[in-house]
Each structure stands twice: as structure tokens, then as C-alpha cells.
Design an enzyme around this catalytic site. Structure first.
Site, PDB file in Angstrom:
ATOM      1  N   LYS A 143       0.841  -1.213   0.000  1.00  0.00           N
ATOM      2  CA  LYS A 143       0.000   0.000   0.000  1.00  0.00           C
ATOM      3  C   LYS A 143       0.871   1.256   0.000  1.00  0.00           C
ATOM      4  O   LYS A 143       2.078   1.177   0.270  1.00  0.00           O
ATOM      5  CB  LYS A 143      -0.929  -0.014   1.208  1.00  0.00           C
ATOM      6  CG  LYS A 143      -0.222   0.057   2.542  1.00  0.00           C
ATOM      7  CD  LYS A 143      -1.186  -0.222   3.700  1.00  0.00           C
ATOM      8  CE  LYS A 143      -0.444  -0.138   5.026  1.00  0.00           C
ATOM      9  NZ  LYS A 143      -1.265  -0.631   6.142  1.00  0.00           N
ATOM     10  N   TYR A 171      15.475  30.707   7.210  1.00  0.00           N
ATOM     11  CA  TYR A 171      14.323  31.493   7.662  1.00  0.00           C
ATOM     12  C   TYR A 171      14.318  31.681   9.170  1.00  0.00           C
ATOM     13  O   TYR A 171      14.507  30.728   9.919  1.00  0.00           O
ATOM     14  CB  TYR A 171      13.014  30.803   7.262  1.00  0.00           C
ATOM     15  CG  TYR A 171      12.739  30.812   5.787  1.00  0.00           C
ATOM     16  CD1 TYR A 171      12.603  32.011   5.097  1.00  0.00           C
ATOM     17  CD2 TYR A 171      12.591  29.622   5.089  1.00  0.00           C
ATOM     18  CE1 TYR A 171      12.332  32.014   3.730  1.00  0.00           C
ATOM     19  CE2 TYR A 171      12.319  29.610   3.742  1.00  0.00           C
ATOM     20  CZ  TYR A 171      12.191  30.812   3.055  1.00  0.00           C
ATOM     21  OH  TYR A 171      11.929  30.816   1.717  1.00  0.00           O
TER      22      TYR A 171
END
Ligand code: PLP
Length: 384
Positions: free
Chosen positions: A46, A272
Site C-alpha cells: 500500500k 528562515y
């Protein structure tokens, strides 16, 4: 070296993963050795094989002894049928709306039934289509996710003999704490087995009972039953502390290259918000990988990356497309390969390391490596 570019072409940015088919097959063989020849093995592929590439790994799994494939959704099952996979495919996820059972029938995907209403609906659709549809019944024994309660299962099992167009092929449950709570897991197993016994008493003689994810496969042979459903372990990531005789190998490695290098003075803010300031004259490298690639932003000022065989710390915030690393004194140059997951020199980093830095689990790290990062299939099974 065999090499296949799976999903991004052309390939310019030097950030990529290698998928070792040799490791994948070795892990599959290790699981087979643990469960023996009489227990079936469902390879759980999956979420695009936990980010490794289901369409590439599925045929390798089937050719190397997987008896069935487990996926999450109809979409994932259809994608495998579309490339010619003929092995049994179980849809582990809940199918909703129930009308979509017809899609499972159309593609010969085995649906999970998790309620009496769903069982009735599937029988109706199968009758309309004049076909015989196999399904697995999911019992909730303590996971609290989809699944019918043991008493609800009894109602379904008593009704089933009247259903002429659907056939119970498997009956299963899922352990909530296979890696951490053997007592609770044993309770789940006990209430599951009561349902299995009842099913057999009510005429379902050949029903395949299954319970074990990877953690349960290694925890105790008693969880193996008729079939096991390993995912994580197939990809070489330990689901829990492994017994000494169990060896698995990471399938995925994740590399990038230093694309920029600069010397900065002490006190220089990086990235940042300036959450990191150099404490000394430093060499700061930039790598072309960021949170849009699945590098967790929580690894800002925490994570490490291997460069020239040394662990170099991520400095400042991980940005969308770039991350900065302190390479002071390691002798790095632009173009050096940096390893995010995998081995370099004598050291290695795994999905579990990133899980620690990012306060999550190894599953989320692997599934989170985004489609922007190309997967190269490597090894002896890559081109067969
Ligand atoms: C994902 C999943 C598995 C595989 O779990 P791992 O921990 O990766 O081995 C097995 N069974 C079900 C129902 C699942 O959803």
C-alpha cells in the site's frame, strides 16, 4: 549496474533514491524463513509500497514467493491490475461508498467487508452481476478502526450460508500494539480466534485467518496463523527490536549532492527566521532537498546528514527546496554526495533516525518522500 528511472524523467537535480531489489528479496526470504512453508505471505504494498514504488516491486514480490498482495484502496489495486498483476489483491481499506464494490468486482480485487450492511450490499451486487465474489471479513478486536465487532461477526457468519453469490475467503483482524503490548495483543488474538472457530463451525472450513503485521511476525509465531501481512519489514525497517537471528536490510537509500558551499563568519544567521547562528567561522553547504521532497521540517536544527562519511548537522530551518548543513572541517566540496538515508563510510542513517528527529515513525518518513524524488531500481532483480 542495473538502473531504471521510475517516475521522473529527465533527471537533472541530484536528489534521488535507490531501491535495492536485492534487499527487498532478502527481506522477503527472511520473512518466509520465519513463517515456514505452510503460512501464506501477503506482501503489503500500500501507499506505493511505502514510497518505494509498488509497480516496480510487485512482480519481484510475486516471483519471489508472495502469495498475495495487500493494498489500501481500489485505486492502488487497479494500478496493479493495469500493469498485468494477476496475483490475489486484497483491499485492506474500507470501501466507501458501498457502490464501489462493483469496481472491486470489475477488477477482480478482493474487498474487505466490515459490516453486515456491507455484506448484504456485496451479496446484492454479486447477485445482480451473476458472479461469485470472494471477500475477507475484518474483525475489530481492539484497534478501534474499521471492522465488525466479534458479536457483529457472529450475525454475519450465521447469515452467510444464505448468501449465494459471495464467498468468505479470509477473516482478519489488526493488532494495535504488536510492538509494545504483548498482553493486549494476546487478548486481541484470543477474541479473534473465537470468531475464527465460530466461522469454521458455521461451515467456513477453508477460511484463511490472518492477524500479523510486521511487528507481530517477529513478536511471536503464534500470531502467524494461516497468512501474514508484513509491510514495513519487507522494506528493511525494523518494526520493533528484532531477535538476533532475524536480519533485514533497508531497501531504500536517499542521496543528494552539495550544490553550494560557503565560508561564513561567526554569528551568521542561517535560513528562515535565523533560528541558527554560527558559533565559529563555518563552512555551510546547501543541499537541494527540502520539505517538498519529504525531508521533515521538524528536522530543522536536529537532523544529520552523512557527508564524507561524517554526520553533519542540519543548521537553520529546512526550507521547501533546500536545506543547509554545517560541514566545517570535513573537507567537503561542491558535488560531494550526501546521504540522507543509507550508508556512507562506516556510518549509516535510517528512516528510524529521521523518525526520531521528526517526532514520528519510520512509516511516515518513508511514505513522505515525495513523488518529486526519482526512484532508481537497482540490483539483480531490477530488470527481470
Ligand atoms: C499496513 C497494514 C499492514 C502492514 O503493517 P506493517 O506494520 O507495515 O507490517 C498489515 N495489515 C493491515 C490491515 C495494514 O493496514
Amino acid at each position: 549496474m542495473n538502473q531504471r528511472l521510475s517516475n521522473v524523467t529527465p533527471f537533472y537535480r541530484p536528489t534521488w533514491t535507490d531501491i535495492s531489489t536485492d534487499a527487498f528479496v532478502a527481506n522477503l526470504n527472511q520473512i518466509r524463513k520465519l513463517i515456514g512453508p505452510s503460512t501464506q505471505l501477503m506482501a503489503v504494498l500500500k501507499a506505493d509500497a511505502y514510497g518505494h514504488g509498488a509497480s516496480e516491486l510487485v512482480s519481484i514480490a510475486v516471483k519471489n514467493g508472495a502469495d498475495a498482495i495487500g493494498v489500501s484502496s481500489l485505486e492502488e489495486g487497479i494500478a496493479l491490475r493495469d500493469i498485468g498483476v494477476s496475483a490475489p489483491i486484497l483491499i485492506l481499506g474500507g470501501i466507501y461508498p458501498l457502490q464501489n464494490f462493483s469496481v472491486a468486482m470489475e477488477y477482480n480485487l478482493t474487498p474487505t467487508v466490515a459490516s453486515l450492511e456491507a455484506a448484504h450490499f456485496l451479496e446484492q451486487q454479486a447477485t445482480k452481476a451473476k458472479s461469485r465474489v470472494f471477500f475477507h471479513l475484518k474483525i475489530d478486536t481492539g484497534m478501534g478502526r474499521i471492522g465488525v465487532s466479534p458479536s457483529g461477526a457472529k450475525t454475519i457468519l450465521e447469515w452467510l450460508p444464505q448468501a449465494g453469490h459471495i464467498q468468505l475467503q479470509g477473516i482478519y483482524s489488526h493488532l494495535a500494539s504488536a510492538d509494545t503490548d504483548p498482553v493486549f495483543s494476546a487478548q486481541q488474538k484470543k477474541s479473534f480466534e473465537k470468531v475464527v472457530v465460530l466461522a469454521r463451525q458455521l461451515g467456513q472450513k477453508n477460511v484463511v485467518a490472518h492477524l500479523a503485521n510486521s511487528a507481530a511476525v517477529v513478536a511471536n509465531k503464534e500470531f502467524h496463523l494461516d497468512l501474514v501481512r508484513p509491510g514495513l519489514m519487507l522494506y528493511g525497517v525494523p518494526p520493533a527490536t528484532l531477535p538476533a537471528d532475524v536480519r533485514i536490510h533497508p531497501v531504500l537509500s536517499w542521496q543528494t549532492k552539495l550544490i553550494f558551499l560557503k565560508k561564513v563568519k561567526a554569528g551568521t544567521p542561517i535560513s528562515y527566521g535565523g533560528t541558527f547562528r554560527t558559533k565559529r567561522e563555518s563552512e555551510i553547504a546547501t543541499i537541494p532537498v527540502g520539505y517538498a521532497d519529504g525531508l521533515p521540517r521538524l528536522a530543522s536544527n536536529r537532523g544529520m546528514i552523512l557527508i564524507r562519511g561524517k554526520r553533519c548537522p542540519i543548521v537553520g530551518r529546512v526550507t521547501m527546496d533546500h536545506t543547509m548543513v554545517d560541514v566545517t572541517g570535513v573537507g567537503a566540496t561542491v558535488g560531494d554526495t550526501a546521504v540522507l538515508i543509507g550508508e556512507q563510510g562506516v556510518d549509516s542513517l535510517g528512516a528510524l533516525d529521521w523518525a526520531g528527529w521528526a517526532e514520528t515513525n519510520s512509516y511516515e518518513i518513508l511514505c513522505g518522500i515525495s513523488k518529486r524524488v526519482p526512484r532508481f531500481l537497482k540490483g539483480a532483480y531490477a530488470d527481470r
